[in-house]
Write an enzyme that holds these catalytic residues in place. Sequence first.
Site, short mmCIF file in Angstrom:
data_model
loop_
_atom_site.label_atom_id
_atom_site.label_comp_id
_atom_site.label_asym_id
_atom_site.label_seq_id
_atom_site.Cartn_x
_atom_site.Cartn_y
_atom_site.Cartn_z
N ARG A 54 -35.04 -20.59 47.19
CA ARG A 54 -34.47 -21.88 47.75
C ARG A 54 -33.65 -23.13 46.82
O ARG A 54 -34.56 -23.35 45.53
CB ARG A 54 -35.43 -22.64 48.75
CG ARG A 54 -36.03 -21.71 50.00
CD ARG A 54 -36.80 -22.63 50.49
NE ARG A 54 -37.73 -22.39 50.49
CZ ARG A 54 -38.04 -24.02 49.86
NH1 ARG A 54 -37.13 -24.95 50.30
NH2 ARG A 54 -39.00 -24.54 49.28
N LYS A 196 -36.29 -19.81 56.45
CA LYS A 196 -36.81 -21.52 55.88
C LYS A 196 -35.87 -22.20 56.55
O LYS A 196 -36.54 -23.04 57.32
CB LYS A 196 -37.33 -22.00 54.75
CG LYS A 196 -38.43 -21.09 53.70
CD LYS A 196 -39.50 -20.85 54.44
CE LYS A 196 -40.93 -20.70 54.30
NZ LYS A 196 -42.17 -20.60 54.46
N HIS A 215 -46.36 -24.45 58.57
CA HIS A 215 -46.80 -23.66 57.84
C HIS A 215 -47.93 -23.23 57.10
O HIS A 215 -48.08 -23.66 56.84
CB HIS A 215 -45.59 -24.73 56.92
CG HIS A 215 -45.76 -23.79 55.63
ND1 HIS A 215 -45.62 -24.13 53.99
CD2 HIS A 215 -44.93 -22.19 55.86
CE1 HIS A 215 -45.31 -22.95 53.55
NE2 HIS A 215 -45.01 -22.29 54.42
N SER A 233 -47.06 -22.53 48.71
CA SER A 233 -47.40 -21.07 48.47
C SER A 233 -48.10 -21.58 47.33
O SER A 233 -47.60 -21.62 45.96
CB SER A 233 -45.52 -21.36 47.41
OG SER A 233 -44.75 -20.19 47.07
N THR A 238 -50.72 -15.76 52.80
CA THR A 238 -50.30 -14.71 52.91
C THR A 238 -52.09 -13.74 52.73
O THR A 238 -52.35 -12.42 53.09
CB THR A 238 -49.39 -14.13 52.27
OG1 THR A 238 -48.11 -15.07 52.65
CG2 THR A 238 -49.49 -12.42 52.86
N ASP A 252 -47.10 -16.93 57.94
CA ASP A 252 -46.10 -17.63 57.56
C ASP A 252 -45.63 -19.01 58.64
O ASP A 252 -45.92 -19.53 57.68
CB ASP A 252 -44.95 -17.72 56.29
CG ASP A 252 -44.42 -18.87 55.84
OD1 ASP A 252 -45.24 -19.10 55.07
OD2 ASP A 252 -43.24 -18.49 55.73
N ARG A 316 -40.80 -11.51 45.47
CA ARG A 316 -41.39 -11.31 46.84
C ARG A 316 -40.35 -9.79 47.12
O ARG A 316 -40.10 -9.07 47.08
CB ARG A 316 -40.57 -12.22 47.44
CG ARG A 316 -41.07 -13.71 47.55
CD ARG A 316 -41.43 -14.59 48.58
NE ARG A 316 -41.86 -15.90 47.36
CZ ARG A 316 -42.68 -16.45 48.69
NH1 ARG A 316 -43.29 -16.31 49.76
NH2 ARG A 316 -42.86 -17.78 47.76
#
Length: 526
Positions: A54, A196, A215, A233, A238, A252, A316
């Site tokens: 991002r 996001k 989150h 992150s 996960t 998430d 990812r």
Amino acid sequence: MSDVTAAGLGLKSVGKVYHNLSYDELFDHETKNNEGALSANGTMMVDTGKFTGRSPKDKYFVQQDPSQGNIAWGNINQPVAEEIFDELYAEVIDYLSGKDIYVADGFTGANPQTTRKIRFVTEIAWQSHFIKNMFIRPDEAQLDGFTPDFTVYNAASISNKNWEKHGLNSEVFVIFNIEKNVAIIGGSWYGGEMKKGIFTMMNYWMPLEKILSMHCSANVGKDGDVCLFFGLSGTGKTTLSTDARRKLIGDDEHGWDEDGIFNFEGGCYAKTIDLSPESEPEIFNAIRRDALLENVVYNEDGIIDYTDSSKTENTRVSYPIDHIDNHEPTLMAGHPENIIFLTCDAFGVLPPVSKLNKEQAMYYFLSGYTAKVAGTERGITEPVAAFSACFGEAFLPLHPTAYAKLLGEKMDKYNVNAYLVNTGWAGGGYGVGKRMSIKATRACVNAILDGSIKNCEFEQTRFFKLNIPKELAGVDTDLLNPRNAWPDKDNFDQTANKLAGMFVKNFKKYITDNDDFDFTQAGPKV
């Protein structure tokens, strides 16, 4: 093809409209358009260009009434004037008009009482594929007459040439107009901006309805016991919530209302760096046809090297949640029994597991701590502390205390246990100690989930006043108290004192004349 009109899409004209394509149709378009390559097992692989993550400094909200009275303005939530938005919106609409475009409709929020209908307009098939993976997929009946509550126009190919004149950060822009229920994206191909972006909007809408947006990942045991995993992150949200013995609710983004926990999404978005079938079998096996890989490195035979970070550390994969065999199909469950705050402490100071009281839980939730390994910049040889309120400050339009207030109320009402779990280093900081093994971390999490941790004898650490078990099945006893794992005890004390000081300094912004959120006594002491 679609019978949706240009006017219905808010465009001046339109070429072919590829509307809510099936996975097979998207695959055909991606292949025909040369948008990616196929892995050895048939998974589509795409590159997202120079943006492999991002662009948070390029995110803005239109400053207007009534929403401007709710937004916590600052470095995270930057204002942009309505006339600048109108100018860029017109450019985006002009650019997308007349083109062949992809339109994807989806839901965010699994609870039908508060779900939002979202429409995405993009110019490339793989972005539509990403949306299909990540959002809740309506059935045919739900798509009939679908009218969006919010629309995202993604014109990744254009950029803002007048960004300096507009007083913005760069040519890239991601702008939310809350009153018009529209977002526009330009200059970045990264799919995560859409994901996001809608999470950001849910973080605006839900708390105003007294629903906590979070989150976090979530799973549920066979007896209905729900666990939430908060973390930034790279801390293991996960990985740790994907457990063959428990149903995955989501990895998430979740809401917590009067009915319990519900997923915002219909898919998962997992990091793949260093992924292996031994350490993360469920995620590894989820990478197959219909999944979408981003920025991975592969050879001429399509065999992926998950250890190769030459493109980015942030490789990812997105996949529909039904690629995880043991998932909760309703994407909903009851109220949580346990909350786990995950942190990757690269200083090697925090214990692998600590039991928190209510005040400590509020302190560590508002602190949102993890540490980034600073090996990417020349001359930086030690970790960098990162504090992100509520473990997701980048996505919070409201003040962090709005979310903390809701968390505290719900923890009290439903008698929830809270724990801090360190997935980072032990026996020394980064470069000296070793990263906590997934096996050891899983043992800590399992003890929380089966309740056996409550039977442990606890002791308290010196600087952080954290309650830690003296013994725990599956974890080396020397690791449980981090000081014991360091060969140089004086060095540990100095490092712990240093990190405690960082916590104290960061938390000062929550101390005001109103002491509702003054949880400093629950934090570390220097």
